[in-house]
Scaffold this motif. Structure first.
Motif, PDB file in Angstrom:
ATOM      1  N   ALA A 177       0.843  -1.199   0.000  1.00 27.78           N
ATOM      2  CA  ALA A 177       0.000   0.000   0.000  1.00 27.78           C
ATOM      3  C   ALA A 177       0.875   1.245   0.000  1.00 27.78           C
ATOM      4  N   ALA A 178       1.977   1.189   0.765  1.00 31.96           N
ATOM      5  CA  ALA A 178       2.892   2.328   0.783  1.00 31.96           C
ATOM      6  C   ALA A 178       3.459   2.562  -0.610  1.00 31.96           C
ATOM      7  N   PHE A 179       3.760   1.480  -1.322  1.00 35.07           N
ATOM      8  CA  PHE A 179       4.273   1.570  -2.694  1.00 35.07           C
ATOM      9  C   PHE A 179       3.268   2.291  -3.581  1.00 35.07           C
ATOM     10  N   LEU A 180       2.008   1.889  -3.490  1.00 35.66           N
ATOM     11  CA  LEU A 180       0.984   2.451  -4.365  1.00 35.66           C
ATOM     12  C   LEU A 180       0.724   3.916  -4.062  1.00 35.66           C
ATOM     13  N   LEU A 181       0.815   4.280  -2.787  1.00 35.13           N
ATOM     14  CA  LEU A 181       0.456   5.639  -2.389  1.00 35.13           C
ATOM     15  C   LEU A 181       1.642   6.587  -2.400  1.00 35.13           C
ATOM     16  N   ASP A 182       2.837   6.021  -2.643  1.00 36.44           N
ATOM     17  CA  ASP A 182       4.032   6.837  -2.497  1.00 36.44           C
ATOM     18  C   ASP A 182       4.001   8.073  -3.384  1.00 36.44           C
ATOM     19  N   ARG A 183       3.627   7.876  -4.637  1.00 38.40           N
ATOM     20  CA  ARG A 183       3.630   9.005  -5.576  1.00 38.40           C
ATOM     21  C   ARG A 183       2.756  10.140  -5.075  1.00 38.40           C
ATOM     22  N   MET A 184       1.545   9.763  -4.637  1.00 37.41           N
ATOM     23  CA  MET A 184       0.607  10.769  -4.151  1.00 37.41           C
ATOM     24  C   MET A 184       1.151  11.444  -2.898  1.00 37.41           C
ATOM     25  N   MET A 185       1.760  10.654  -2.030  1.00 32.19           N
ATOM     26  CA  MET A 185       2.281  11.219  -0.796  1.00 32.19           C
ATOM     27  C   MET A 185       3.488  12.094  -1.072  1.00 32.19           C
ATOM     28  N   ALA A 186       4.316  11.698  -2.036  1.00 34.69           N
ATOM     29  CA  ALA A 186       5.507  12.490  -2.333  1.00 34.69           C
ATOM     30  C   ALA A 186       5.108  13.860  -2.863  1.00 34.69           C
ATOM     31  N   SER A 187       4.062  13.906  -3.690  1.00 38.03           N
ATOM     32  CA  SER A 187       3.664  15.216  -4.210  1.00 38.03           C
ATOM     33  C   SER A 187       3.095  16.079  -3.103  1.00 38.03           C
ATOM     34  N   ALA A 188       2.676  15.451  -1.991  1.00 39.88           N
ATOM     35  CA  ALA A 188       2.186  16.219  -0.842  1.00 39.88           C
ATOM     36  C   ALA A 188       3.311  16.521   0.133  1.00 39.88           C
ATOM     37  N   GLY A 189       4.520  16.118  -0.195  1.00 41.65           N
ATOM     38  CA  GLY A 189       5.622  16.444   0.689  1.00 41.65           C
ATOM     39  C   GLY A 189       5.893  15.386   1.738  1.00 41.65           C
ATOM     40  N   LEU A 190       5.244  14.221   1.610  1.00 39.34           N
ATOM     41  CA  LEU A 190       5.551  13.121   2.525  1.00 39.34           C
ATOM     42  C   LEU A 190       6.238  12.036   1.722  1.00 39.34           C
ATOM     43  N   SER A 191       6.849  11.086   2.378  1.00 41.68           N
ATOM     44  CA  SER A 191       7.400   9.983   1.613  1.00 41.68           C
ATOM     45  C   SER A 191       6.540   8.752   1.836  1.00 41.68           C
ATOM     46  N   GLY A 192       6.698   7.771   0.977  1.00 45.13           N
ATOM     47  CA  GLY A 192       5.955   6.531   1.149  1.00 45.13           C
ATOM     48  C   GLY A 192       6.235   5.899   2.501  1.00 45.13           C
ATOM     49  N   ARG A 193       7.405   6.194   3.071  1.00 45.29           N
ATOM     50  CA  ARG A 193       7.746   5.641   4.375  1.00 45.29           C
ATOM     51  C   ARG A 193       6.869   6.229   5.468  1.00 45.29           C
ATOM     52  N   SER A 194       6.223   7.361   5.168  1.00 42.24           N
ATOM     53  CA  SER A 194       5.321   7.929   6.162  1.00 42.24           C
ATOM     54  C   SER A 194       4.055   7.108   6.269  1.00 42.24           C
ATOM     55  N   PHE A 195       3.806   6.273   5.297  1.00 43.90           N
ATOM     56  CA  PHE A 195       2.532   5.574   5.248  1.00 43.90           C
ATOM     57  C   PHE A 195       2.300   4.744   6.487  1.00 43.90           C
ATOM     58  N   ILE A 196       3.308   3.992   6.910  1.00 42.48           N
ATOM     59  CA  ILE A 196       3.064   3.085   8.026  1.00 42.48           C
ATOM     60  C   ILE A 196       2.909   3.797   9.357  1.00 42.48           C
ATOM     61  N   MET A 247      -3.379  17.618   2.226  1.00 40.77           N
ATOM     62  CA  MET A 247      -3.399  19.048   1.905  1.00 40.77           C
ATOM     63  C   MET A 247      -2.525  19.849   2.844  1.00 40.77           C
ATOM     64  N   VAL A 248      -2.637  19.572   4.143  1.00 34.56           N
ATOM     65  CA  VAL A 248      -1.823  20.291   5.123  1.00 34.56           C
ATOM     66  C   VAL A 248      -0.341  20.070   4.829  1.00 34.56           C
ATOM     67  N   SER A 249      -0.010  18.819   4.536  1.00 31.10           N
ATOM     68  CA  SER A 249       1.375  18.497   4.253  1.00 31.10           C
ATOM     69  C   SER A 249       1.846  19.226   2.996  1.00 31.10           C
ATOM     70  N   TRP A 250       0.969  19.325   2.000  1.00 27.45           N
ATOM     71  CA  TRP A 250       1.310  20.008   0.769  1.00 27.45           C
ATOM     72  C   TRP A 250       1.574  21.491   1.035  1.00 27.45           C
ATOM     73  N   VAL A 251       0.711  22.081   1.856  1.00 24.46           N
ATOM     74  CA  VAL A 251       0.901  23.492   2.204  1.00 24.46           C
ATOM     75  C   VAL A 251       2.234  23.689   2.908  1.00 24.46           C
ATOM     76  N   MET A 252       2.539  22.781   3.835  1.00 25.50           N
ATOM     77  CA  MET A 252       3.814  22.902   4.552  1.00 25.50           C
ATOM     78  C   MET A 252       4.977  22.757   3.596  1.00 25.50           C
ATOM     79  N   LYS A 253       4.817  21.896   2.610  1.00 23.11           N
ATOM     80  CA  LYS A 253       5.898  21.682   1.652  1.00 23.11           C
ATOM     81  C   LYS A 253       6.136  22.947   0.842  1.00 23.11           C
ATOM     82  N   LYS A 254       5.026  23.574   0.384  1.00 26.00           N
ATOM     83  CA  LYS A 254       5.162  24.806  -0.392  1.00 26.00           C
ATOM     84  C   LYS A 254       5.787  25.901   0.461  1.00 26.00           C
ATOM     85  N   TRP A 255       5.363  25.942   1.709  1.00 26.63           N
ATOM     86  CA  TRP A 255       5.791  27.004   2.613  1.00 26.63           C
ATOM     87  C   TRP A 255       7.290  26.940   2.852  1.00 26.63           C
ATOM     88  N   ARG A 256       7.833  25.751   2.988  1.00 23.19           N
ATOM     89  CA  ARG A 256       9.264  25.668   3.240  1.00 23.19           C
ATOM     90  C   ARG A 256      10.035  25.482   1.954  1.00 23.19           C
TER      91      ARG A 256
END
Lengths: 618, 80, 82
Positions: free
Chosen positions: A310-329, A410-419
């Motif tokens: 599941a982390a593999f599948l969601l990684d792309r989406m999470m990375a664009s939000a500023g998280l990594s797939g490793r955040s999934f678990i 979304m929050v993570s994405w905002v934080m990513k843009k902000w920094r």
């Protein structure tokens, strides 16, 4: 013999070596989870008593791929093995747990551990799976070449660690360092290959079932569909399967309340027991079936090895939000409770990823929110079938969970843009072999979870319910009072005072007052509401009614929706905030989390309420 | 006030005090510890009668292994 | 050629792991995990939306890697195959 100080064992190994299952098998329920002194690191220690009566103190160390630490977790393991961890004595014996089906990876780490020169023992775990796949390991040759004793273990079988304990007893007589060391300048990988050539025969590279399953479950389209389906089915099941059990508990609670009310003389004690304790606790316990069903699925998924997929599948989406797939678990852990989720972020190497994950973990719908959601959904969402097959209430619950996830992204994405984050987010995640979840392990996990829940109910929730009852009952109404008695009490007055702030988002004074004890534990809000309404009803009738119909009649849909949205965002859990402070070591970051979450909660509730009123749901 | 009512109030008072204790211990463990130490210390001084010392020992908190922020969860979720 | 360029289901042999910057922890971790000279490696699956992450098997272990992580792994170009 048992008078001697217990021998200190440390279990080390790669992640996915089955180390924790082995730890559970060795120590059973004699485990203690706390923190290392002065450091925000979870410490899992257990007791083991061998058949010969010798005592061992067993430490389960965080999984590590190497003693060159890449994350906080691994740094702890490295330091503890070397004996450098402040406040912790060095272990006497290092038990290195390796996966017998993948010695090519795990043995290298064992060699690294051997270099420490401490007394060591190799536990060849999953020996049964290795045998089934036709992998032949010559234990004697391996032990001789390694210079340390080697035993087979099967953590999932009844006596699977017997050989290990026997070997420990033998070693305890006289501890010796490893009999072999690696040659100067030799490469660990080369040495691993040499050992494998000497002692191991592997017919295939990996189980073919892994390849077949991964081909489908990691497929760009089918994989995501499968993931969505699994998540969706879980929520449907939570509602459909829990309903009969919940009916039983609700009936039992009602009967108990009636019986106690009939037996005790009319008076404050009767009120405390019937309107306070029974109504309050009953209001929370009724949701235990739903919590357990949800957990059964989470545990089964975890055991099956599906989660990294599941982390593999969601990684792309999470990375664009500023998280990594490793955040999934860690984020998935937060669906149970954000606190272990936040602590699990220690395995994330990148500090920015770790911080982002910690700050959005409270948005994951934790299990304490479930009683609140279930209460409001039960009262306001009609029980209907949508499209013939889907339960409408289950759909709404699913929607709330999705809302939490999307908000986090979304929050993570905002934080990513902000920094202005342009950096790399490492993934490098192992996908272990699929395993059939052991029913026994899932049941043990569920039993533990049920106990944790009931202890919470009998502890903090009971205490807060009693206190709230007290504050709601005193001071008693004056003889010439015009309002209902409850509105003269301490809590009643406080609640009314709070409506000044909360009226714009549609909260009445009963909700306001329930929010205060709700800060200690979200479920308490349900218990508190039950107590508030039970006490209000006591003016008219002796028996307290169930909470659900009371709020269904008393509140507007707009208020209910606003409260639901509030609970998606508000950090109604002091323990979570305390954990954030501990893990980030920063008051500032904790304050930031608190403020942004409450601001989000108020804002979203405001919009929801006003919109709903506008659309006629007020 | 009838004895029945008096008894009821007594039970309620005990319940409320215990509840305050439970909540305080969970939410403000640091403060509770300091309070216990502060109360126990004068009781444990040299020359105090034996019973007082016993009470003091009972009040003083146990040796702290380390604080665990969560009041009831013992790692209750999936791990890697 | 790097692992990031390797076509799907085409076995290859690792030549070396290159650092992408000074003090590259990822390169070191890749080496520790088994991406070493002589080891057989294969790319099995691409991720959804934009073909990342990559499911890679090295030796007997499977990992999910980013393209940038896989790009550090250089492969032998002399007639490889299992």
């Amino acid at each position: 013999m048992s008078a001697a100080a217990p021998l200190r064992l440390a279990l080390v190994g790669n992640p996915n070596s089955g180390k924790t299952a082995l730890f559970n098998q060795l120590t059973g329920s004699r485990q203690k989870v706390a923190n290392y002194a002065g450091v925000t690191v979870e410490r899992k220690e257990g007791r083991l008593v061998s058949r010969s009566g010798r005592h061992y103190a067993v430490l389960d160390l965080p999984g590590a791929y190497s003693l060159h630490a890449a994350s906080l977790d691994e740094a702890i393991t490295r330091d503890l093995c070397r004996g450098y961890l402040p406040g912790e004595p060095a272990p006497d014996v290092l038990v290195c747990v390796v996966d017998g089906t993948n010695l090519r990876l795990h043995l290298r780490f064992a060699l690294e551990v051997r270099e420490l020169g401490k007394p060591m023992l190799l536990a060849l775990n999953m020996a049964d799976v290795a045998r089934r796949r036709g992998i032949h390991i010559d234990l004697a040759v391996l032990a001789r070449e390694l210079g340390v004793p080697v035993v087979e273990t099967v953590a999932v079988q009844q006596n699977g660690s017997a050989a290990l304990v026997e070997q420990l007893d033998r070693m305890a007589e006289g501890l010796q360092p490893p009999q072999r060391q690696i040659a100067q300048g030799a490469d660990l990988h080369q040495e691993t290959r040499r050992l494998l050539a000497a002692a191991v025969q592997m017919p295939t590279r990996t189980a073919s079932i892994d390849g077949a399953l991964d081909r489908w479950l990691l497929h760009p389209v089918f994989g995501l569909v499968a993931l969505a389906l699994v998540m969706f089915l879980i929520f449907q099941a939570v509602y459909a399967w829990a309903a009969p059990l919940m009916g039983v508990i609700a009936a039992a609670t009602g009967w108990l309340g009636d019986s106690v009310g009939a037996v005790l003389p009319e008076g404050p004690l009767s009120s405390l027991l019937v309107n306070g304790v029974i109504a309050g606790l009953g209001g929370v316990i009724v949701f235990l079936p739903q919590i357990l069903i949800l957990f059964a699925f989470i545990l089964a998924l975890e055991e099956s090895g599906y989660l990294p997929r599941a982390a593999f599948l969601l990684d792309r989406m999470m990375a664009s939000a500023g998280l990594s797939g490793r955040s999934f678990i860690p984020l998935l852990s937060s669906f149970a409770c954000a606190i272990p989720g936040i602590m699990a972020t220690r395995s994330i190497q990148d500090p920015r990823d770790r911080l982002a994950t910690i700050l959005v973990a409270p948005l994951m719908t934790c299990s304490a929110r479930l009683p609140v959601y279930a209460l409001l959904i039960g009262a306001f969402i009609p029980q209907r079938q949508v499209w013939g097959v889907f339960n409408q209430q289950g759909l709404v619950l699913f929607g709330l969970y999705v809302a939490g996830i999307l908000s986090a992204l979304m929050v993570s994405w905002v934080m990513k843009k902000w920094r202005r984050d342009k950096g790399e987010h490492p993934l490098l995640l192992e996908l272990p072999s699929y395993r059939v979840p052991q029913v026994r392990d899932v049941l043990i996990g569920l039993w533990e979870r049920a106990w944790i829940f009931l202890r919470r109910v009998g502890g903090i929730i009971l205490a807060l319910t009693i206190l709230l009852w007290f504050l709601l009952s005193y001071p008693a109404a004056p003889g010439d009072g015009t309002l209902s008695a409850i509105e003269y009490s301490f809590a009643g007055r406080i609640g009314h005072a709070m409506t000044g702030i909360f009226a714009p988002i549609g909260f009445n004074w009963q909700i306001c007052i329930a929010l205060i004890p709700g800060m200690a534990a979200r479920e308490v809000a349900v218990a508190s509401l039950a107590t508030v309404y039970a006490l209000s009803a006591a003016d008219d009738s002796a028996a307290a009614q169930a909470l659900t119909p009371l709020i269904a009649d008393g509140w507007s849909l707009a208020t209910a929706l606003s409260l639901l949205v509030w609970f998606i965002y508000a950090p109604m859990c002091i323990s979570t905030l305390a954990t954030i402070k501990r893990e980030t070591n920063s008051w500032r970051k904790m304050s930031f989390a608190t403020i942004y979450l409450f601001a989000l909660a108020y804002g979203a509730s405001f919009v929801t309420y006003q919109l709903a009123v506008l659309l006629g749901a007020g | 006030m009838s004895t029945s009512l008096l008894l009821q109030y007594f039970v309620i008072a005990v319940a409320v005090l215990l509840s305050v204790w439970v909540v305080a211990k969970r939410q403000f463990p640091g403060i509770v510890r300091k309070l216990r130490v502060a109360i126990a210390l004068p009781l444990l001084r040299e020359g105090r009668p034996a019973w007082m010392q016993l009470v003091g020992r009972w009040i003083s908190p146990v040796k702290q292994t380390a604080a665990d922020g969560c009041g009831g969860c013992d790692s209750c979720g999936p791990k890697i | 050629m790097t692992l990031a360029d390797l076509p799907k289901r085409t076995p290859a042999i690792v030549a070396s792991v290159h650092e992408s910057s000074a003090q590259d922890n990822i390169a070191r971790r890749l080496r520790e995990l088994g991406f070493v000279a002589g080891e057989r490696v294969e790319m099995l699956v691409c991720g959804p939306f934009g073909r990342e992450p990559l499911l890679v098997q090295v030796g007997f272990t499977r990992f999910a890697l980013r393209r940038s992580e896989a790009a550090r792994v250089h492969l032998r170009t002399d007639g490889e195959a299992a």
